[in-house]
Design a protein around this motif. Sequence first.
Motif, PDB file in Angstrom:
ATOM      1  N   ARG A  36       0.834  -1.207   0.000  1.00 50.27           N
ATOM      2  CA  ARG A  36       0.000   0.000   0.000  1.00 50.27           C
ATOM      3  C   ARG A  36       0.868   1.256   0.000  1.00 50.27           C
ATOM      4  O   ARG A  36       0.565   2.240  -0.657  1.00 50.27           O
ATOM      5  N   GLN A  37       1.984   1.187   0.742  1.00 48.44           N
ATOM      6  CA  GLN A  37       2.872   2.344   0.833  1.00 48.44           C
ATOM      7  C   GLN A  37       3.700   2.533  -0.445  1.00 48.44           C
ATOM      8  O   GLN A  37       4.031   3.655  -0.819  1.00 48.44           O
ATOM      9  N   GLN A  95       8.971  -5.543   8.476  1.00 48.09           N
ATOM     10  CA  GLN A  95       8.409  -5.190   9.780  1.00 48.09           C
ATOM     11  C   GLN A  95       6.891  -5.020   9.742  1.00 48.09           C
ATOM     12  O   GLN A  95       6.212  -5.130  10.765  1.00 48.09           O
ATOM     13  N   GLU A  96       6.359  -4.762   8.572  1.00 44.84           N
ATOM     14  CA  GLU A  96       4.915  -4.547   8.434  1.00 44.84           C
ATOM     15  C   GLU A  96       4.207  -5.745   7.809  1.00 44.84           C
ATOM     16  O   GLU A  96       3.005  -5.695   7.546  1.00 44.84           O
ATOM     17  N   ARG A  97       4.934  -6.827   7.593  1.00 43.87           N
ATOM     18  CA  ARG A  97       4.376  -8.013   6.949  1.00 43.87           C
ATOM     19  C   ARG A  97       3.485  -8.783   7.917  1.00 43.87           C
ATOM     20  O   ARG A  97       3.829  -8.983   9.077  1.00 43.87           O
ATOM     21  N   THR A  98       2.333  -9.232   7.444  1.00 43.71           N
ATOM     22  CA  THR A  98       1.432 -10.018   8.280  1.00 43.71           C
ATOM     23  C   THR A  98       1.905 -11.471   8.362  1.00 43.71           C
ATOM     24  O   THR A  98       2.705 -11.926   7.537  1.00 43.71           O
ATOM     25  N   ASP A  99       1.399 -12.191   9.332  1.00 39.53           N
ATOM     26  CA  ASP A  99       1.740 -13.613   9.454  1.00 39.53           C
ATOM     27  C   ASP A  99       1.270 -14.385   8.228  1.00 39.53           C
ATOM     28  O   ASP A  99       1.966 -15.294   7.751  1.00 39.53           O
ATOM     29  N   ALA A 104       2.710 -17.220   3.154  1.00 38.26           N
ATOM     30  CA  ALA A 104       2.622 -17.334   1.694  1.00 38.26           C
ATOM     31  C   ALA A 104       4.007 -17.253   1.059  1.00 38.26           C
ATOM     32  O   ALA A 104       4.324 -18.020   0.136  1.00 38.26           O
ATOM     33  N   LEU A 105       4.842 -16.363   1.558  1.00 38.81           N
ATOM     34  CA  LEU A 105       6.202 -16.243   1.025  1.00 38.81           C
ATOM     35  C   LEU A 105       7.018 -17.492   1.329  1.00 38.81           C
ATOM     36  O   LEU A 105       7.764 -17.990   0.468  1.00 38.81           O
ATOM     37  N   ARG A 106       6.885 -18.005   2.544  1.00 37.62           N
ATOM     38  CA  ARG A 106       7.630 -19.214   2.915  1.00 37.62           C
ATOM     39  C   ARG A 106       7.204 -20.411   2.073  1.00 37.62           C
ATOM     40  O   ARG A 106       8.019 -21.276   1.749  1.00 37.62           O
ATOM     41  N   ALA A 107       5.923 -20.469   1.710  1.00 33.11           N
ATOM     42  CA  ALA A 107       5.445 -21.569   0.871  1.00 33.11           C
ATOM     43  C   ALA A 107       6.116 -21.522  -0.500  1.00 33.11           C
ATOM     44  O   ALA A 107       6.517 -22.562  -1.047  1.00 33.11           O
ATOM     45  N   ILE A 108       6.270 -20.336  -1.062  1.00 32.44           N
ATOM     46  CA  ILE A 108       6.947 -20.197  -2.347  1.00 32.44           C
ATOM     47  C   ILE A 108       8.422 -20.548  -2.201  1.00 32.44           C
ATOM     48  O   ILE A 108       8.990 -21.280  -3.032  1.00 32.44           O
ATOM     49  N   LEU A 109       9.046 -20.048  -1.153  1.00 27.68           N
ATOM     50  CA  LEU A 109      10.469 -20.323  -0.917  1.00 27.68           C
ATOM     51  C   LEU A 109      10.732 -21.785  -0.583  1.00 27.68           C
ATOM     52  O   LEU A 109      11.862 -22.264  -0.733  1.00 27.68           O
ATOM     53  N   GLY A 110       9.707 -22.484  -0.158  1.00 31.59           N
ATOM     54  CA  GLY A 110       9.837 -23.900   0.145  1.00 31.59           C
ATOM     55  C   GLY A 110       9.521 -24.805  -1.026  1.00 31.59           C
ATOM     56  O   GLY A 110       9.511 -26.036  -0.892  1.00 31.59           O
ATOM     57  N   GLY A 111       9.275 -24.215  -2.195  1.00 36.07           N
ATOM     58  CA  GLY A 111       8.953 -24.996  -3.382  1.00 36.07           C
ATOM     59  C   GLY A 111      10.192 -25.394  -4.161  1.00 36.07           C
ATOM     60  O   GLY A 111      11.305 -25.441  -3.621  1.00 36.07           O
ATOM     61  N   THR A 112       9.992 -25.651  -5.441  1.00 38.72           N
ATOM     62  CA  THR A 112      11.103 -26.084  -6.291  1.00 38.72           C
ATOM     63  C   THR A 112      11.393 -25.118  -7.444  1.00 38.72           C
ATOM     64  O   THR A 112      12.405 -25.258  -8.115  1.00 38.72           O
ATOM     65  N   ASP A 113      10.508 -24.126  -7.653  1.00 40.79           N
ATOM     66  CA  ASP A 113      10.713 -23.170  -8.730  1.00 40.79           C
ATOM     67  C   ASP A 113      11.694 -22.084  -8.293  1.00 40.79           C
ATOM     68  O   ASP A 113      11.729 -21.701  -7.124  1.00 40.79           O
ATOM     69  N   PRO A 114      12.502 -21.559  -9.213  1.00 38.55           N
ATOM     70  CA  PRO A 114      13.449 -20.499  -8.857  1.00 38.55           C
ATOM     71  C   PRO A 114      12.727 -19.273  -8.300  1.00 38.55           C
ATOM     72  O   PRO A 114      11.622 -18.934  -8.736  1.00 38.55           O
ATOM     73  N   VAL A 115      13.376 -18.600  -7.350  1.00 40.76           N
ATOM     74  CA  VAL A 115      12.783 -17.432  -6.701  1.00 40.76           C
ATOM     75  C   VAL A 115      13.797 -16.285  -6.667  1.00 40.76           C
ATOM     76  O   VAL A 115      14.941 -16.475  -6.253  1.00 40.76           O
ATOM     77  N   ALA A 119      14.496  -6.950  -1.446  1.00 44.99           N
ATOM     78  CA  ALA A 119      14.020  -5.974  -0.462  1.00 44.99           C
ATOM     79  C   ALA A 119      13.369  -6.605   0.778  1.00 44.99           C
ATOM     80  O   ALA A 119      14.038  -7.244   1.584  1.00 44.99           O
ATOM     81  N   GLY A 120      12.042  -6.432   0.915  1.00 44.26           N
ATOM     82  CA  GLY A 120      11.350  -6.828   2.130  1.00 44.26           C
ATOM     83  C   GLY A 120      11.189  -8.310   2.357  1.00 44.26           C
ATOM     84  O   GLY A 120      10.650  -8.725   3.386  1.00 44.26           O
ATOM     85  N   ALA A 121      11.660  -9.154   1.444  1.00 39.12           N
ATOM     86  CA  ALA A 121      11.605 -10.605   1.641  1.00 39.12           C
ATOM     87  C   ALA A 121      12.976 -11.198   1.939  1.00 39.12           C
ATOM     88  O   ALA A 121      13.094 -12.405   2.150  1.00 39.12           O
ATOM     89  N   LEU A 122      14.016 -10.366   1.974  1.00 37.22           N
ATOM     90  CA  LEU A 122      15.377 -10.877   2.157  1.00 37.22           C
ATOM     91  C   LEU A 122      15.565 -11.583   3.494  1.00 37.22           C
ATOM     92  O   LEU A 122      16.392 -12.492   3.609  1.00 37.22           O
ATOM     93  N   ASP A 123      14.786 -11.197   4.500  1.00 33.69           N
ATOM     94  CA  ASP A 123      14.939 -11.834   5.815  1.00 33.69           C
ATOM     95  C   ASP A 123      14.516 -13.297   5.814  1.00 33.69           C
ATOM     96  O   ASP A 123      14.874 -14.049   6.720  1.00 33.69           O
ATOM     97  N   LEU A 124      13.767 -13.716   4.788  1.00 28.67           N
ATOM     98  CA  LEU A 124      13.288 -15.100   4.707  1.00 28.67           C
ATOM     99  C   LEU A 124      14.170 -15.977   3.821  1.00 28.67           C
ATOM    100  O   LEU A 124      13.958 -17.184   3.741  1.00 28.67           O
ATOM    101  N   ALA A 125      15.152 -15.374   3.169  1.00 28.85           N
ATOM    102  CA  ALA A 125      15.938 -16.114   2.176  1.00 28.85           C
ATOM    103  C   ALA A 125      16.686 -17.299   2.773  1.00 28.85           C
ATOM    104  O   ALA A 125      16.846 -18.334   2.121  1.00 28.85           O
ATOM    105  N   ALA A 126      17.158 -17.162   4.011  1.00 27.73           N
ATOM    106  CA  ALA A 126      17.965 -18.224   4.620  1.00 27.73           C
ATOM    107  C   ALA A 126      17.172 -19.502   4.848  1.00 27.73           C
ATOM    108  O   ALA A 126      17.761 -20.586   4.965  1.00 27.73           O
TER     109      ALA A 126
END
Length: 274
Positions: A36-37, A95-99, A104-115, A119-126
Amino acid sequence: MTRSWSADDAQRVLGRPTVDDDKYSRGVVGMRTGSRQFPGAAVLGVEGAWRTGVGMVRYVGPDRPARFVLARRPETVTVAGRAHTWVLGSGTNAQERTDAESDALRAILGGTDPVVVDAGALDLAASATAPVVVTPHAGEHARLRETLGLDPTTARNPSSAAETAAALDAVVLLKGALTVIAAPDGWECHIEAPTSWLATAGTGDVLAGVLGAVTAGAAARAASVSLAECAATAVWLHGHAAQLASSAVGGGPITALDVAEHLPIVVGRLLGAA
């Protein structure tokens, strides 16, 4: 060993549509970007993906940026579905991301397709098990290195990208006047920006879309190119589109949208030389 990237290299990674292709065989990019921002980040990334040459862009972000996306690019699909590659995080704030969004992001990152993780998703990359390329600028790289237990004070040093890639087990695209692409296996490429006018707001969002398109096309064709090679090709296209955009205004300043709008010329010339 560090290498550079050339037009011949980029040409090898890109694919030209054939009479047998359809929108799915040319590659589908899924984009979960914008907020939104910062709705413009979604628009710029989607524009970058379309302009690079892909069969479909699927945008599944929030309602406000989705309206802007459709106003600019009405051919964009805004319903959930399969994609060959995902682009996450551009124009978002962890910091403003909902659970629910984190899940939803973790589900994509837990798949097999390249990602492509920006920016705001870098904290989940590991936590990813999917093939990943992260696209931080120096500040984001410092924060990423800190979460990995690495020295954040060396984040601006080009040699630190290889260390980050090894620790993360992912490709690192460290953005800057000298962009460094480093893979966990030691492959490394340095690309100098052909114009300093590229240092302006939103160009990183365009680059994420370009990378999503290049990677989706390669995945759809089952091309024997690596994620790092796709990243280097995206940086090459992005830089040359910026240079062309600046040349079109007498070598003067450009905006991120100018870069995206000049991508088809760069791609066309590159593939026309094949």
